[in-house]
Scaffold this active site. Structure first.
Site, mmCIF file in Angstrom:
data_model
loop_
_atom_site.group_PDB
_atom_site.id
_atom_site.type_symbol
_atom_site.label_atom_id
_atom_site.label_comp_id
_atom_site.label_asym_id
_atom_site.label_seq_id
_atom_site.Cartn_x
_atom_site.Cartn_y
_atom_site.Cartn_z
ATOM 1 N N LEU A 1 18.807 9.421 3.610
ATOM 2 C CA LEU A 1 18.937 10.103 2.334
ATOM 3 C C LEU A 1 18.995 11.624 2.504
ATOM 4 O O LEU A 1 18.208 12.201 3.234
ATOM 5 C CB LEU A 1 17.745 9.735 1.445
ATOM 6 C CG LEU A 1 17.774 10.315 0.051
ATOM 7 C CD1 LEU A 1 18.827 9.619 -0.767
ATOM 8 C CD2 LEU A 1 16.427 10.176 -0.597
ATOM 9 N N HIS B 1 20.276 2.775 -2.961
ATOM 10 C CA HIS B 1 19.087 3.619 -2.868
ATOM 11 C C HIS B 1 17.861 3.031 -3.577
ATOM 12 O O HIS B 1 16.750 3.157 -3.100
ATOM 13 C CB HIS B 1 19.394 4.988 -3.473
ATOM 14 C CG HIS B 1 18.225 5.932 -3.450
ATOM 15 N ND1 HIS B 1 17.602 6.288 -2.278
ATOM 16 C CD2 HIS B 1 17.571 6.587 -4.444
ATOM 17 C CE1 HIS B 1 16.614 7.124 -2.553
ATOM 18 N NE2 HIS B 1 16.553 7.311 -3.852
ATOM 19 N N PHE C 1 1.028 -9.817 6.626
ATOM 20 C CA PHE C 1 2.284 -10.153 5.958
ATOM 21 C C PHE C 1 2.042 -11.278 4.960
ATOM 22 O O PHE C 1 1.635 -12.377 5.337
ATOM 23 C CB PHE C 1 3.303 -10.573 7.022
ATOM 24 C CG PHE C 1 4.604 -11.061 6.460
ATOM 25 C CD1 PHE C 1 5.535 -10.168 5.957
ATOM 26 C CD2 PHE C 1 4.896 -12.415 6.443
ATOM 27 C CE1 PHE C 1 6.734 -10.614 5.444
ATOM 28 C CE2 PHE C 1 6.104 -12.866 5.928
ATOM 29 C CZ PHE C 1 7.021 -11.965 5.432
ATOM 30 N N ALA D 1 2.248 3.004 -5.478
ATOM 31 C CA ALA D 1 1.770 2.191 -6.601
ATOM 32 C C ALA D 1 0.555 1.361 -6.189
ATOM 33 O O ALA D 1 -0.443 1.296 -6.912
ATOM 34 C CB ALA D 1 2.888 1.282 -7.107
ATOM 35 N N PHE E 1 16.582 18.732 -11.816
ATOM 36 C CA PHE E 1 17.082 17.510 -11.197
ATOM 37 C C PHE E 1 18.152 16.906 -12.092
ATOM 38 O O PHE E 1 18.233 17.242 -13.273
ATOM 39 C CB PHE E 1 15.928 16.515 -10.984
ATOM 40 C CG PHE E 1 15.655 16.218 -9.538
ATOM 41 C CD1 PHE E 1 15.665 17.219 -8.587
ATOM 42 C CD2 PHE E 1 15.372 14.921 -9.122
ATOM 43 C CE1 PHE E 1 15.412 16.937 -7.251
ATOM 44 C CE2 PHE E 1 15.102 14.633 -7.783
ATOM 45 C CZ PHE E 1 15.139 15.653 -6.855
ATOM 46 N N ALA F 1 10.289 9.304 0.177
ATOM 47 C CA ALA F 1 10.754 9.984 -1.036
ATOM 48 C C ALA F 1 10.750 11.484 -0.777
ATOM 49 O O ALA F 1 9.862 11.999 -0.120
ATOM 50 C CB ALA F 1 9.851 9.646 -2.207
ATOM 51 N N HIS G 1 22.765 6.120 -4.442
ATOM 52 C CA HIS G 1 22.489 7.557 -4.375
ATOM 53 C C HIS G 1 23.738 8.270 -3.897
ATOM 54 O O HIS G 1 24.375 7.826 -2.954
ATOM 55 C CB HIS G 1 21.322 7.817 -3.417
ATOM 56 C CG HIS G 1 20.732 9.177 -3.561
ATOM 57 N ND1 HIS G 1 21.366 10.299 -3.092
ATOM 58 C CD2 HIS G 1 19.582 9.610 -4.139
ATOM 59 C CE1 HIS G 1 20.620 11.363 -3.372
ATOM 60 N NE2 HIS G 1 19.538 10.967 -4.005
ATOM 61 N N ALA H 1 0.829 -1.212 0.000
ATOM 62 C CA ALA H 1 0.000 0.000 0.000
ATOM 63 C C ALA H 1 0.856 1.251 0.000
ATOM 64 O O ALA H 1 0.591 2.214 0.690
ATOM 65 C CB ALA H 1 -0.953 -0.011 1.196
ATOM 66 N N GLU I 1 18.326 14.785 -3.520
ATOM 67 C CA GLU I 1 18.970 15.367 -4.686
ATOM 68 C C GLU I 1 18.596 16.841 -4.807
ATOM 69 O O GLU I 1 19.332 17.643 -5.379
ATOM 70 C CB GLU I 1 18.528 14.593 -5.947
ATOM 71 C CG GLU I 1 19.244 15.013 -7.194
ATOM 72 C CD GLU I 1 19.094 13.996 -8.320
ATOM 73 O OE1 GLU I 1 18.769 12.834 -8.025
ATOM 74 O OE2 GLU I 1 19.316 14.363 -9.475
ATOM 75 N N VAL J 1 6.815 6.988 1.564
ATOM 76 C CA VAL J 1 6.687 8.188 2.388
ATOM 77 C C VAL J 1 8.032 8.900 2.537
ATOM 78 O O VAL J 1 8.090 10.088 2.802
ATOM 79 C CB VAL J 1 6.094 7.812 3.770
ATOM 80 C CG1 VAL J 1 7.162 7.292 4.710
ATOM 81 C CG2 VAL J 1 5.376 8.982 4.393
ATOM 82 N N ARG K 1 22.666 10.296 -11.230
ATOM 83 C CA ARG K 1 23.146 9.735 -9.964
ATOM 84 C C ARG K 1 24.291 8.751 -10.133
ATOM 85 O O ARG K 1 25.213 8.744 -9.324
ATOM 86 C CB ARG K 1 21.979 9.049 -9.255
ATOM 87 C CG ARG K 1 20.966 10.045 -8.753
ATOM 88 C CD ARG K 1 19.747 9.379 -8.197
ATOM 89 N NE ARG K 1 18.844 10.389 -7.638
ATOM 90 C CZ ARG K 1 17.659 10.105 -7.116
ATOM 91 N NH1 ARG K 1 17.229 8.865 -7.101
ATOM 92 N NH2 ARG K 1 16.905 11.060 -6.622
ATOM 93 N N GLY L 1 11.161 14.911 -5.418
ATOM 94 C CA GLY L 1 10.059 15.315 -6.261
ATOM 95 C C GLY L 1 9.632 14.276 -7.262
ATOM 96 O O GLY L 1 10.090 13.141 -7.248
ATOM 97 N N SER M 1 4.719 3.083 4.566
ATOM 98 C CA SER M 1 5.420 2.491 3.416
ATOM 99 C C SER M 1 6.658 3.302 3.058
ATOM 100 O O SER M 1 6.771 4.467 3.402
ATOM 101 C CB SER M 1 4.491 2.442 2.206
ATOM 102 O OG SER M 1 3.301 1.794 2.545
ATOM 103 N N ARG N 1 18.286 5.056 -12.974
ATOM 104 C CA ARG N 1 17.073 5.854 -12.881
ATOM 105 C C ARG N 1 17.433 7.317 -12.652
ATOM 106 O O ARG N 1 18.359 7.632 -11.920
ATOM 107 C CB ARG N 1 16.237 5.355 -11.707
ATOM 108 C CG ARG N 1 15.035 6.196 -11.396
ATOM 109 C CD ARG N 1 14.181 5.553 -10.343
ATOM 110 N NE ARG N 1 14.730 5.645 -8.994
ATOM 111 C CZ ARG N 1 14.660 6.722 -8.221
ATOM 112 N NH1 ARG N 1 14.094 7.823 -8.682
ATOM 113 N NH2 ARG N 1 15.158 6.715 -7.005
ATOM 114 N N LEU N 2 16.663 8.220 -13.279
ATOM 115 C CA LEU N 2 16.822 9.635 -12.981
ATOM 116 C C LEU N 2 16.013 9.982 -11.738
ATOM 117 O O LEU N 2 14.934 9.440 -11.510
ATOM 118 C CB LEU N 2 16.326 10.492 -14.152
ATOM 119 C CG LEU N 2 17.126 10.427 -15.444
ATOM 120 C CD1 LEU N 2 16.610 11.471 -16.418
ATOM 121 C CD2 LEU N 2 18.608 10.633 -15.189
ATOM 122 N N GLN O 1 20.744 1.194 -7.913
ATOM 123 C CA GLN O 1 21.152 2.597 -7.879
ATOM 124 C C GLN O 1 21.816 2.939 -6.553
ATOM 125 O O GLN O 1 21.301 2.598 -5.484
ATOM 126 C CB GLN O 1 19.938 3.508 -8.075
ATOM 127 C CG GLN O 1 20.316 4.988 -7.979
ATOM 128 C CD GLN O 1 19.308 5.873 -8.646
ATOM 129 O OE1 GLN O 1 18.262 6.156 -8.091
ATOM 130 N NE2 GLN O 1 19.585 6.300 -9.869
#
Lengths: 245, 121, 575
Positions: free
Chosen positions: C250, C351, C164, C14, C118, C45, C240, C11, C253, C43, C286, C48, C40, C386-387, C238
Site C-alpha cells: 500500500l 484493499h 489458530f 478491534a 483525506f 494501516a 485502493h 488481537a 492515501e 499494524v 477511493r 490515519g 496483526s 469506505r472513506l 474496496q
C-alpha cells in the site's frame, strides 16, 4: 518461454520431535528482479517442501514476523531482495531463542523482557477531556523511537543476550527510552530504576550490533547510552537535559 | 526475571570505569612520552629520582597507578560477570579483587615514597 | 480446556480494544489470536484515523454530523445512518482516549493532534502519526493490554498468541466458545466462555493482487458463518487506488492528501477528465479514483500500458521525510524507486472488505452471545465504499461497543450451561477433521488452488464487473471447491505445521469467493465500489438494500435487508 534464473537457498532445518540435530536443506528457486527472500520461502513452502516452517504476515516490513539470519546478518526476509544477496542464500533462525521448528523460534523470552519494563505510558496527570499538549519538538524526539516493530533482530544479534539470559536486551531497553523521552510520561525515576541493575543498561557492551541490524533504524545503542547518561547524571544530581540524546 | 531495582553501586562503578579510562588515555600518553623521549638513555636511578622529587610528578604517578589498577581489576571483574557466575562466586571474586587492588595500590605507593627522599634508599 | 467469561478472537485493534473494555468491566477475558498481536493486519494501516476534532486550521467548523454525512455520501448511501453517527460522535472520545494511553500522534504547531485532509472528506479530520498510524495505535493498545495482563493475578486478562481458531462453538443457539489449535505445539484445545467477540479482520487474500497481509485469508469470517452468523454486503470490496505496481504494498492515501499527483503516460493529471472527480481530483473517494485509474489504464494511457505514476517530487525532500517516511522506504524496498527523485509506479488493488459478519449497532449478531467488530464485521458504517481513515475509527469505536455489549450480556446472567460431554464431542470432531486432512493421500495442493482463485477473482470481481465474466468465474470457483475436496499431501506432524493452516484456511477463501461473486452477480446496479459495466447506474428503487448471505443445507442463500436512511436522503455523488 524464457527460462528463469534460479538461486540456491540453503535453509536451516530442525524439528525437535523427529531430528536429533539440525541440518541444512538446499532448494533451487526461480527468481526475477523484485522477488524478496520471503516470497522465495513462500515458493519453497508451497511448491517444494510443505514442511518448511517460518512466520510471515504483512510482507511489507511493518509487522516484524520474519526477522531471520540471512547471509551473515539479521534482517527482515520481506525487505531483502533476492537479487541483492550474493551467491547462495543461507538462512538461519534467530539466535538466543529456542527453536520450535525450522525458522520459527520461541519469542516468549523476548516478550517477557518487554513486559518487565512496564512498556506503557505512565502519565502524571489524570486524563480528562481532550488530548494532552505535546509540542512538535517534543514529538520529534520520539520519531524513530516509536518505530520499533518488535521483530527481535537486535535481540538475536546482541552478544550479551547470548551469555546473560536475564539481560533485558536492546529492544526492551530502547522501549524504556521511548517512554522516558516522551514528554507526557512522568515516571522517569521509576523507569531508570528498572534498568539500572546488572541485567540492565550497564550490561550493554556497546557492540553496536543492534544498531547495525535494526530494520527500522531505531538505534538501540544510542537509546541505551542515553539511559546510562541519565542515570549517572541523576546520581550526581546534575540536571541533564533530555535533549542531549 | 528476578527483582529489578536501582543499583547505585553499579552505576558508580560504570562511571568510574569511564573516568579512569580517560585518565589512562591521557596519563599513559604523558608517562610514555616522559619516559621514552625526555630522559636521556640510559635511565638511571638518579634521573628517575630527580623527576619524582617534584610533588607534581609524585601525585601524577600515584593517580596513574590507582587508575590502572582500578580499571584493570574492574575490567577483569566485568569479564567474570559475563560468564554469569553465582552470586556467591561474584561476592568472593569481588572481595578478592578489592583486597588485591588495595594491596597493589599500597605497595605501589610504598615503592614510590623512597624516591622522594634525597639521599635515597 | 481453558475457561474464561468472554473469548475474544483476534488481537488487532478491534480485538484488543474489546478486551480492554471487558477488563474495565472486570469480566474475565481470553484473547485468542493466530499471530502475535503486533503482527496483526492493523499494524499496516498507514494514513490515519478520522474524527472531527477540529484541530486543523480549516477544520474549525467540523462536527460529528458533518463527518457522518461525508461517510454516508462516501458509502453511496448504503451505510446505516444511525450507526455512522454513533461512530463519528463516539470517535472523538476514542481518539482522546488513545492519546491518553500514549499514542504518539503527530502534532500541530500548538501541540494538538495533527490532522490531514483525506479523500471524500469536506474537512481535514484524519489524525495521523507520520504514515504509521496503524502501527502506533496497535502498539499502544498492545502496551495497554500488557499493563492489564501484568496486573491480572488470575488470568483475568490473558492473550493466547499463535492459537489458530478452527471452530466457533454454538450450543442451543448461543455462542459458548471456540476450538483452537496451538500452532507451536499442535495441541487442540477448547476455549469455553459465556460470550465470544469476533475480531479477525478482512479477507483480502481471496484476491490475488491485494495490499492485505498473508494472514487475511477470510477464514476468520467463515468460521462463524458456518455456525449460522450471516454475512452482509460481501460484494463490496474496496480497491485502493495506489498500491505499488510490483507487489501491491500500500502507498498511503496520505501521499495524495499531502499533495501527490496521479499522472498517466502523457504526464497529465487525468482525474480532471472525469466528471465525478473533476473537482476533488486526487482527493475524491477511493472507489472513484480507483475506477478512473483503471479506465485510464484500459484506455492504453498507462505507463507501458500497465500502471500509473504517483508523483511526489514537487513536495520536496523535507516534507516527504517528515510526513511519509515509511511510504518512502516501501517504495525504495519494493519498487526500487525513491519518491524524492522519481514518481512511484502504482495500480489499484484489493484493499478492504466493506462487508462482513452481520451485526447491529451494539455489535450483536443473530446468535446470542456472539459479537463482532472491526473489518470482519459489517454494522454497516462503510456501506458500498469506505472513506480512508474510517476503518481504524470503526475498530476502536465498535471494539469498545462489542466489549460493553458482551460485558452486559455476561453480567445479565448468561449462564455457562454447556455440558462437558458436548464440548468434548466438538473437540473430538475437530481433531478428527484435522487428522483426516493430514492423512489425506490425494495430491491436490492448496497453493495451486489458491493461486488460481486469486487470478479468477482479480479478473472477474475487480473494479469492473460484468455478468458473463462473473458467471464463468462462479463456475470456476465451484470447480476449485470441488478440487479442494481432493486436497492432500500435506506435510505431516502438528508442530508449527503452516502447510496445514494454509490448507484449512483455503476453504474459507473459496467460500467467501463464492459469496462475493453471488452477491455481485445478483446486485444489478453500480454502487460505490461495485461497478457493473452491464448496469452502470445506481438503482435506489430496487437495490438500496443490504445483501445477506446465509448457509442453507451447505449451499449459499442470499436475501436482502433494508438500509437505515433516517438522517439523509440519497443524492447523486460528485466530488
Amino acid at each position: 518461454m524464457e527460462k528463469k534464473k534460479t538461486k540456491q537457498f540453503k535453509i536451516f532445518r530442525f524439528n525437535p520431535k523427529t531430528d536429533k540435530r539440525h541440518y541444512f536443506d538446499t532448494f533451487d528457486v526461480p527468481y526475477e528482479a523484485g522477488m524478496t527472500v520471503l516470497q522465495a520461502l513462500n515458493y519453497i513452502q508451497r511448491n517444494l517442501d510443505g514442511s518448511l516452517a517460518y512466520r510471515s504476515s504483512c510482507r511489507e516490513g511493518i509487522c516484524g514476523s520474519c526477522a531471520m539470519h540471512i547471509n551473515g546478518k539479521y534482517c527482515l526476509a520481506c525487505e531483502t531482495q533476492v537479487i541483492h544477496v550474493k551467491g547462495t542464500v543461507t538462512i538461519r533462525p534467530m539466535a538466543h531463542l529456542d527453536i520450535i521448528k525450522d525458522l520459527v523460534v520461541d519469542m516468549n523470552p523476548f516478550f517477557e523482557k518487554l513486559k518487565a519494563i512496564k512498556p506503557y505510558l505512565i502519565p502524571g496527570d489524570p486524563d480528562e477531556g481532550a488530548e494532552r499538549i505535546q509540542t512538535q519538538d517534543e514529538r520529534a524526539y520520539l520519531n524513530t523511537l516509536v518505530d520499533c516493530i518488535l521483530c527481535g533482530a537486535c535481540y538475536a544479534s546482541c552478544a550479551v543476550n547470548g551469555f546473560d539470559e536475564d539481560y533485558l536486551g536492546p529492544a526492551a531497553l530502547a522501549k524504556v527510552n521511548r517512554f522516558f523521552m516522551d514528554s507526557r510520561d512522568k515516571a522517569d525515576e521509576q523507569r531508570l530504576a528498572l534498568v539500572s541493575d546488572e541485567h540492565g543498561v550497564f550490561r550493554c557492551h556497546t557492540l553496536f550490533n543492534c544498531q547495525v541490524v535494526c530494520p527500522k533504524n531505531v538505534n538501540p545503542t544510542a537509546n541505551i547510552a542515553n539511559l546510562k547518561r541519565q542515570i549517572i547524571a541523576r546520581s550526581l544530581t546534575v540536571k541533564f537535559s533530555k535533549k542531549g540524546m | 526475571m528476578g527483582n529489578r531495582g536501582r543499583n547505585v553501586g553499579l552505576a558508580f562503578h560504570w562511571y568510574l570505569q569511564r573516568i579512569t579510562a580517560i585518565i589512562l588515555m591521557i596519563g599513559l600518553f604523558v608517562h610514555f612520552y616522559v619516559i621514552h623521549f625526555t630522559i636521556d638513555r640510559p635511565i638511571t636511578f638518579e634521573k628517575v629520582q630527580a623527576r619524582l622529587l617534584s610533588p607534581g610528578w609524585l601525585i601524577f604517578d600515584s593517580i596513574l597507578l590507582i587508575a590502572v589498577i582500578y580499571h584493570a581489576l574492574r575490567g577483569f571483574y566485568n569479564v567474570i560477570c559475563d560468564y554469569n557466575p553465582r552470586e556467591s562466586v561474584k561476592k568472593i571474586v569481588s572481595w578478592c579483587l578489592t583486597v588485591l587492588g588495595i594491596f597493589l595500590i599500597i605497595y605501589g605507593i610504598y615503592i614510590l615514597i623512597p624516591f622522594t627522599q634525597v639521599g635515597g634508599v | 480446556m481453558i475457561l474464561s467469561d468472554v473469548i475474544v478472537v483476534g488481537a488487532g485493534l478491534a480485538g484488543l480494544r474489546a478486551a480492554l473494555e471487558l477488563n474495565r468491566y472486570n469480566v474475565k477475558v481470553a484473547v485468542v489470536t493466530k499471530v502475535h498481536p503486533v503482527r496483526s493486519q492493523s499494524v499496516a494501516a498507514k494514513g490515519g484515523i478520522n474524527a472531527a476534532l477540529g484541530n486543523h486550521l480549516r477544520g474549525k467548523y467540523d462536527s460529528a454530523e458533518l463527518h457522518a454525512f461525508d461517510t454516508i455520501k462516501g458509502s453511496d448511501y448504503l451505510a446505516d445512518q444511525k450507526a455512522v453517527l454513533t461512530m463519528t460522535s463516539q470517535g472523538i472520545d476514542r481518539i482522546y482516549e488513545l492519546e491518553h494511553w500514549g499514542t504518539p500522534f503527530s502534532r500541530t504547531e500548538d501541540g494538538r493532534i495533527a490532522q490531514r485532509p483525506f479523500g471524500g472528506a469536506d474537512f481535514p479530520r484524519t489524525c495521523y502519526a507520520e504514515d504509521k498510524t496503524g502501527h502506533v495505535l496497535l502498539h499502544t493498545l498492545y502496551e495497554q493490554a500488557l499493563k492489564f495482563e501484568a496486573a491480572s493475578e488470575r488470568a483475568e486478562m490473558k492473550i493466547y498468541d499463535e492459537w489458530f481458531v478452527t471452530r466457533l462453538i454454538v450450543d442451543k443457539g448461543a455462542a459458548k466458545g471456540v476450538v483452537a489449535l496451538n500452532i507451536n505445539t499442535g495441541d487442540l484445545e477448547i476455549f469455553s466462555g459465556k460470550a465470544v467477540i469476533w475480531a479477525t479482520g478482512g479477507s483480502g487474500r481471496v484476491f490475488g493482487r491485494t495490499s492485505n497481509a498473508y494472514i487475511s485469508t477470510g477464514w476468520g469470517m467463515c468460521v462463524p458463518f458456518y455456525e449460522g452468523v450471516p454475512l452482509k454486503d460481501m460484494e463490496f470490496i474496496q480497491f485502493h487506488p495506489t498500491e505499488l505496481y510490483t507487489n501491491n504494498v500500500l502507498i498511503t492515501e496520505g501521499a495524495r492528501s499531502e499533495g501527490g499527483f496521479l499522472l498517466n503516460c502523457k504526464n497529465e493529471r487525468f482525474l480532471a477528465n472525469y466528471e465525478d472527480s473533476v473537482k476533488a481530483m486526487e482527493m475524491a473517494p477511493r472507489d472513484i479514483v480507483a475506477r478512473n485509474m483503471q479506465r485510464e489504464i484500459l484506455a492504453g494511457r498507462g505507463i507501458k500500458g500497465k500502471y500509473l505514476h504517483l508523483d511526489l517530487r514537487h513536495l520536496g525532500k523535507k516534507k516527504i521525510l517528515e510526513c511519509l517516511p515509511n511510504m518512502r522506504m516501501n517504495a525504495i524496498h519494493f519498487a526500487g524507486v525513491d519518491p524524492i527523485d522519481e514518481p512511484i509506479p502504482v495500480i489499484p488493488g484489493q484493499h478492504y472488505t466493506m462487508g462482513g459478519l452481520d451485526v447491529n449497532i451494539y455489535a450483536e449478531s443473530k446468535i446470542k452471545g456472539f459479537f463482532a467488530a472491526g473489518e470482519c464485521a459489517c454494522v454497516s458504517v462503510h456501506g458500498a465504499n469506505r472513506l480512508g481513515g474510517n476503518s481504524l475509527l470503526e475498530t476502536v469505536v465498535f471494539g469498545k461497543i462489542a466489549g460493553e455489549s458482551a460485558a452486559a450480556y455476561v453480567k445479565e446472567g448468561a449462564i455457562d450451561d454447556t455440558s462437558a460431554a458436548f464440548l468434548n464431542a466438538v473437540l473430538r470432531e475437530e481433531d478428527e477433521k484435522i487428522s483426516r486432512l493430514l492423512a489425506s493421500k490425494h495430491d491436490e495442493r492448496h497453493a495451486a488452488i489458491n493461486c488460481e482463485l486469486g487470478e479468477v477473482m482479480d479478473a472477474s470481481a475487480g473494479i469492473f464487473r460484468e455478468a458473463q465474466f462473473m458467471n464463468a468465474a462462479l463456475k470456476k470457483v465451484k470447480t476449485l471447491k470441488e478440487r479442494y475436496t481432493y486436497i492432500g499431501s500435506i506435510s505431516p506432524g502438528r508442530i508449527a505445521n503452516f502447510d496445514l493452516l494454509w490448507a484449512i484456511q483455503l476453504k474459507g477463501s473459496l467460500d467467501l469467493a463464492e459469496i462475493i461473486l453471488q452477491g455481485a452477480l445478483n446486485r444489478q446496479e453500480s454502487r460505490g465500489a461495485q461497478f457493473r459495466t452491464d448496469f452502470p447506474m445506481r438503482d435506489d428503487k430496487n437495490w438500496l438494500k443490504h445483501t445477506i448471505a446465509t448457509l442453507k443445507h451447505g449451499s449459499i442463500h442470499l436475501s436482502y435487508s433494508p438500509v437505515d436512511l433516517s438522517l439523509y436522503k440519497p443524492k447523486k455523488r460528485h466530488y
